[in-house]
Design an enzyme around this catalytic site. Structure first.
Site, mmCIF file in Angstrom:
data_model
loop_
_atom_site.group_PDB
_atom_site.id
_atom_site.type_symbol
_atom_site.label_atom_id
_atom_site.label_comp_id
_atom_site.label_asym_id
_atom_site.label_seq_id
_atom_site.Cartn_x
_atom_site.Cartn_y
_atom_site.Cartn_z
ATOM 1 N N THR A 1 0.865 -1.187 0.000
ATOM 2 C CA THR A 1 0.000 0.000 0.000
ATOM 3 C C THR A 1 0.899 1.233 0.000
ATOM 4 O O THR A 1 1.314 1.697 -1.052
ATOM 5 C CB THR A 1 -0.977 -0.008 1.189
ATOM 6 O OG1 THR A 1 -0.262 -0.258 2.400
ATOM 7 C CG2 THR A 1 -2.046 -1.083 1.018
ATOM 8 N N LYS B 1 4.137 -6.951 4.006
ATOM 9 C CA LYS B 1 3.869 -5.554 3.707
ATOM 10 C C LYS B 1 3.577 -4.838 5.004
ATOM 11 O O LYS B 1 3.102 -5.428 5.980
ATOM 12 C CB LYS B 1 2.711 -5.393 2.725
ATOM 13 C CG LYS B 1 1.338 -5.811 3.211
ATOM 14 C CD LYS B 1 0.565 -4.820 4.076
ATOM 15 C CE LYS B 1 0.468 -3.459 3.432
ATOM 16 N NZ LYS B 1 -0.310 -2.521 4.346
ATOM 17 N N THR C 1 -0.775 -2.899 10.891
ATOM 18 C CA THR C 1 -1.145 -2.968 9.489
ATOM 19 C C THR C 1 -0.009 -3.587 8.768
ATOM 20 O O THR C 1 0.816 -2.929 8.177
ATOM 21 C CB THR C 1 -1.475 -1.625 8.848
ATOM 22 O OG1 THR C 1 -2.654 -1.151 9.418
ATOM 23 C CG2 THR C 1 -1.789 -1.763 7.378
ATOM 24 N N GLU D 1 6.163 4.747 7.353
ATOM 25 C CA GLU D 1 5.749 5.878 6.514
ATOM 26 C C GLU D 1 6.553 7.133 6.837
ATOM 27 O O GLU D 1 6.547 7.616 7.960
ATOM 28 C CB GLU D 1 4.252 6.131 6.687
ATOM 29 C CG GLU D 1 3.409 5.044 6.053
ATOM 30 C CD GLU D 1 1.944 5.119 6.398
ATOM 31 O OE1 GLU D 1 1.158 4.493 5.668
ATOM 32 O OE2 GLU D 1 1.588 5.779 7.378
ATOM 33 N N ASN E 1 -0.342 10.502 5.927
ATOM 34 C CA ASN E 1 -1.581 10.081 6.595
ATOM 35 C C ASN E 1 -2.651 11.142 6.629
ATOM 36 O O ASN E 1 -3.824 10.836 6.834
ATOM 37 C CB ASN E 1 -1.254 9.572 7.995
ATOM 38 C CG ASN E 1 -0.636 8.192 7.955
ATOM 39 O OD1 ASN E 1 -1.320 7.209 7.742
ATOM 40 N ND2 ASN E 1 0.678 8.135 8.105
ATOM 41 N N THR F 1 -7.333 10.290 0.017
ATOM 42 C CA THR F 1 -7.457 11.136 -1.176
ATOM 43 C C THR F 1 -6.247 11.044 -2.066
ATOM 44 O O THR F 1 -6.221 11.602 -3.140
ATOM 45 C CB THR F 1 -7.676 12.604 -0.764
ATOM 46 O OG1 THR F 1 -6.608 13.022 0.092
ATOM 47 C CG2 THR F 1 -8.987 12.756 -0.031
#
Length: 404
Positions: A154, A180, A191, A277, A399, A404
């Site tokens: 992702t 992942k 996650t 991230e 995040n 979007t």
């Protein structure tokens, strides 16, 4: 000397496996979003799942199927949509994914594991998924296996794959893993999705025991942002095609197999933490001299999860006070006047008091891409290691606009 050897490979490197990944239209951009692992024969299998109360339908469906016989022959995974908080329709959709794979590959429905990752609270685009699963058989070939690791990503920036081999009973056994995860990563599963294949022959109950044991010191010891997701699972398949004598607790080489499995899972966990991230650095917190394993893990998790520690590492600031603070609120039963703290080889705290050190040397060390924090509790013989990453401006940017 290790019995295993690290080799180049992918998730289908062990005997009897194939894998692939395709773009099915789930993601808004044209990136691979549907993946499959297939074993030639039913494989003894084990799994661990997220502890989140809102466990997603794919976890429920996979658990329900695996508990029947402890076997899997296929794993189907979609990215871009988590199929979480989707109620009975989400369960029906996960079961439909099982059914479609069962029909497409001629395997029993309950031998199919289902996993999903992505945005929470949206129904799966089942028209895309149905068409995609129908395309999977012709997408499966000898060159397609590396595509699986791409299809499960992702916000990941890198693919995460590890492969080792070792001899068991004179037979070559291979273990391969891929995972992942880069956001919503917190101890107790997060996650992240992890898939491990091996051709070893092993008792299913023993396989489950080994997976759970290894998870406690690998995937359950990483954190990126303190959020525990709804979807996460690790699935381990062992199809027995190496034809060794069946592994169990009495097998003379069971420890060698466990060490190889532990290495694969630890490397995957570290790759997840490093790919957090927006991250620029891997942080490793090693706690030694603890009165118990539980205390060591509590302290390590507390420090690795501290946003203030993570931002200090990002800024290359040797702020040892934040480390002591995180140890202090860990709730571990330790004494507050015995701690030694190191940044790499640089000692900054002795017996819970600061000692002189070179700020310039510490700054230079903290600018590296791997930062090791050592905490000696001086109360016992137990230890634990946790992994995480720094907290950066880019984490907020990623995040703030995830949907979007």
């Amino acid at each position: 000397m290790c019995a295993y050897q690290v080799i180049e490979g992918h998730i289908a490197k062990p005997q009897g496996y194939q894998a692939t990944g395709i773009y099915s239209g789930i993601k808004k951009v044209e990136k691979l979003d549907l993946g499959l692992i297939l074993s030639e024969v039913p494989a003894a299998s084990a799994a661990v799942y997220t502890t989140n109360l809102f466990q997603a339908p794919p976890c429920h469906v996979t658990r329900e199927s695996l508990e029947k016989e402890g076997k899997l022959q296929a794993v189907v995974v979609n990215s871009g949509n988590a199929n979480a908080c989707t109620g009975s329709k989400g369960v029906d959709d996960a079961k439909m994914m099982q059914h479609l794979v069962s029909q497409s590959f001629g395997v029993p429905k309950d031998y199919v594991a289902v996993a999903s990752t992505g945005v929470i609270g949206q129904f799966l685009p089942m028209d895309c998924i149905e068409e995609g699963i129908l395309q999977l058989p012709k997408a499966l070939n000898n060159e397609s296996a590396p595509l699986f690791s791409q299809s499960i990503m992702t916000t990941d920036l890198i693919e995460k794959t590890v492969c080792v081999e070792l001899p068991i009973d004179g037979k070559k056994v291979t273990i391969a893993g891929t995972a992942k995860g880069s956001g919503m990563i917190e101890p107790n599963m997060a996650t992240m999705l992890g898939f491990i294949t091996t051709d070893v022959k092993i008792e299913q109950s023993y396989l489950q025991k080994l997976l759970r044991k290894a998870t406690d010191t690998t995937f359950n010891m990483i954190t990126v942002d303190g959020d525990t997701s709804t979807n996460d699972m690790v699935v381990l398949m062992a199809n027995g095609m190496a034809e060794n004598n069946e592994l169990n607790e009495q097998h003379p080489e069971e420890k060698e197999f466990y060490q190889a499995l532990l290495y694969v899972m630890q490397e995957l966990a570290k790759k997840i933490a490093r790919d957090g991230e927006g991250a620029t650095k891997l942080i490793e917190v090693e706690v030694t001299g603890a009165p118990s394993v539980e205390a060591a893990r509590q302290v390590a998790k507390s420090v690795i999860g501290s946003s203030l520690v993570k931002t200090a590492v990002f800024g290359a600031d040797a702020n040892w006070g934040r480390i002591l603070c995180a140890v202090g609120y860990s709730s571990a039963p330790i004494q507050a006047d015995k701690l030694d703290v190191f940044l790499g080889s640089i000692q900054v705290v002795e017996a819970s008091f600061p000692i002189p050190f070179s700020e310039e040397e510490a700054y230079a060390y903290l600018q590296g891409d791997t930062v090791k924090i050592g905490i000696h509790l001086n109360e016992g013989e137990y230890q634990a290691i946790a992994w995480g990453c720094d907290l950066t401006y880019d984490y907020v940017k990623i995040n703030a606009h995830y949907r979007t």
